[in-house]
Write an enzyme that holds these catalytic residues in place. Sequence first.
Site, PDB file in Angstrom:
ATOM      1  N   ASN A  49     100.412  -3.807  61.400  1.00 28.48           N
ATOM      2  CA  ASN A  49     101.592  -4.719  61.314  1.00 28.48           C
ATOM      3  C   ASN A  49     102.263  -4.435  59.956  1.00 28.48           C
ATOM      4  O   ASN A  49     101.545  -3.885  58.966  1.00 28.48           O
ATOM      5  CB  ASN A  49     101.197  -6.190  61.428  1.00 28.48           C
ATOM      6  CG  ASN A  49     100.743  -6.462  62.826  1.00 28.48           C
ATOM      7  OD1 ASN A  49     101.416  -6.156  63.854  1.00 28.48           O
ATOM      8  ND2 ASN A  49      99.480  -7.234  63.120  1.00 28.48           N
ATOM      9  N   CYS A 100     100.909  -2.362  70.835  1.00 29.27           N
ATOM     10  CA  CYS A 100     102.300  -2.493  70.936  1.00 29.27           C
ATOM     11  C   CYS A 100     103.118  -1.737  71.653  1.00 29.27           C
ATOM     12  O   CYS A 100     103.051  -0.332  71.656  1.00 29.27           O
ATOM     13  CB  CYS A 100     102.783  -2.140  69.294  1.00 29.27           C
ATOM     14  SG  CYS A 100     104.420  -2.351  68.944  1.00 29.27           S
ATOM     15  N   ASN A 102      96.818  -7.731  73.086  1.00 29.55           N
ATOM     16  CA  ASN A 102      96.897  -8.657  72.224  1.00 29.55           C
ATOM     17  C   ASN A 102      97.408 -10.069  72.540  1.00 29.55           C
ATOM     18  O   ASN A 102      98.000  -9.956  73.813  1.00 29.55           O
ATOM     19  CB  ASN A 102      97.920  -8.152  70.880  1.00 29.55           C
ATOM     20  CG  ASN A 102      99.101  -7.720  71.455  1.00 29.55           C
ATOM     21  OD1 ASN A 102      99.404  -7.899  72.652  1.00 29.55           O
ATOM     22  ND2 ASN A 102      99.908  -7.237  70.490  1.00 29.55           N
ATOM     23  N   GLU A 112     106.531 -12.339  66.014  1.00 33.00           N
ATOM     24  CA  GLU A 112     105.397 -11.481  66.034  1.00 33.00           C
ATOM     25  C   GLU A 112     104.370 -11.701  64.707  1.00 33.00           C
ATOM     26  O   GLU A 112     104.891 -11.831  63.624  1.00 33.00           O
ATOM     27  CB  GLU A 112     105.872 -10.107  65.972  1.00 33.00           C
ATOM     28  CG  GLU A 112     106.329  -9.560  67.224  1.00 33.00           C
ATOM     29  CD  GLU A 112     106.295  -7.788  67.225  1.00 33.00           C
ATOM     30  OE1 GLU A 112     105.034  -7.356  67.440  1.00 33.00           O
ATOM     31  OE2 GLU A 112     107.254  -7.198  67.308  1.00 33.00           O
ATOM     32  N   CYS A 138     109.734  -6.819  71.259  1.00 30.63           N
ATOM     33  CA  CYS A 138     107.890  -6.571  71.363  1.00 30.63           C
ATOM     34  C   CYS A 138     107.538  -6.329  72.592  1.00 30.63           C
ATOM     35  O   CYS A 138     107.969  -7.097  73.664  1.00 30.63           O
ATOM     36  CB  CYS A 138     107.556  -8.102  71.099  1.00 30.63           C
ATOM     37  SG  CYS A 138     105.759  -8.024  71.043  1.00 30.63           S
ATOM     38  N   GLY A 139     107.291  -5.277  72.847  1.00 33.21           N
ATOM     39  CA  GLY A 139     106.810  -4.673  74.152  1.00 33.21           C
ATOM     40  C   GLY A 139     105.948  -5.516  75.016  1.00 33.21           C
ATOM     41  O   GLY A 139     106.100  -5.752  76.021  1.00 33.21           O
TER      42      GLY A 139
END
Length: 296
Positions: free
Chosen positions: A85, A94, A170, A224, A233-234
């Site tokens: 990040n 990600c 995540n 995020e 954000c995938g």
Amino acid sequence: MTNQRRPLSFAKGHGTGNDFIILPDHEVGVDLSPGLVRVLCDRRRGLGGDGVLRVARTADLVSAGVLDRVPDGVSEEDWFMDYRNADGTTAEMCGNGVRVFAHWLVSSGTVTGDTVRVGTRAGLRGVRIDRCTGSAAEITVEMGVPEVTGVSTCTVSGQRFGGLGVDTGNPHLACVLPGLEPAALAELPVDRPFTLDPEFFPAGANVEILTELTDGRVHMRVHERGAGETLSCGTGTVAAAVAALADAGEITGEVTVTVPGGEITVVVREDGSTLTGPSLIVAEGTVDLNALPLSG
């Protein structure tokens, strides 16, 4: 590992505005410290980005001590997306990053063919290159089975929202707000820090705020963990699709997610999910680490 090697090669890419610095480091010779990541991602003093994607083989990252083990389903020979990040912390997965990572592997000639295996801390991600014309590509990522972890709440600027906890490699809290229109979504303080339930999310989480599912579409903004608000954000779009479908009384389906950076198509199946969207490689070059104001 050492950072005495000057200059450092890099590429820059983004998926629907979620942008990344790509660092080819096949020998795992770069000490990718939190301080280096932060200054590389600094949009005024560095290259600028929502995160850093180191490119190396899984076995080499284990040998260098970057990984303590080979994640489940990943081969030692797989190319591994060592994702950091913008604040220097590591992240498990990600979805936009995987698309950009696989795109760079193909466009740089590092791998050939229209399928790519990408190792992540959340496990193996299979990638299909639907279209690639050098700097531009359309890519589909197999995202695995999203896990619904329960319901929780978050607070931002005195406003409280309820949402669905979804683990997509995540943690996420995806909040569908009844009656929310895209114009009103754009006015919400998603750019500000969210307060989460520390017992429900002991390691923090990404927060998605989204509209209800209408004609197979939702609009979403995301804050995020470790990066702040991003244009996309995938993994968050997958979490949003799961929450929107659940809100509509569905378990599976196809959802087009509109984010500030563009559109992504998510397909949620009983046995997994896919994420399809664009990737652009916008720059390649070198950076002199001596010119960066490095700190811890």
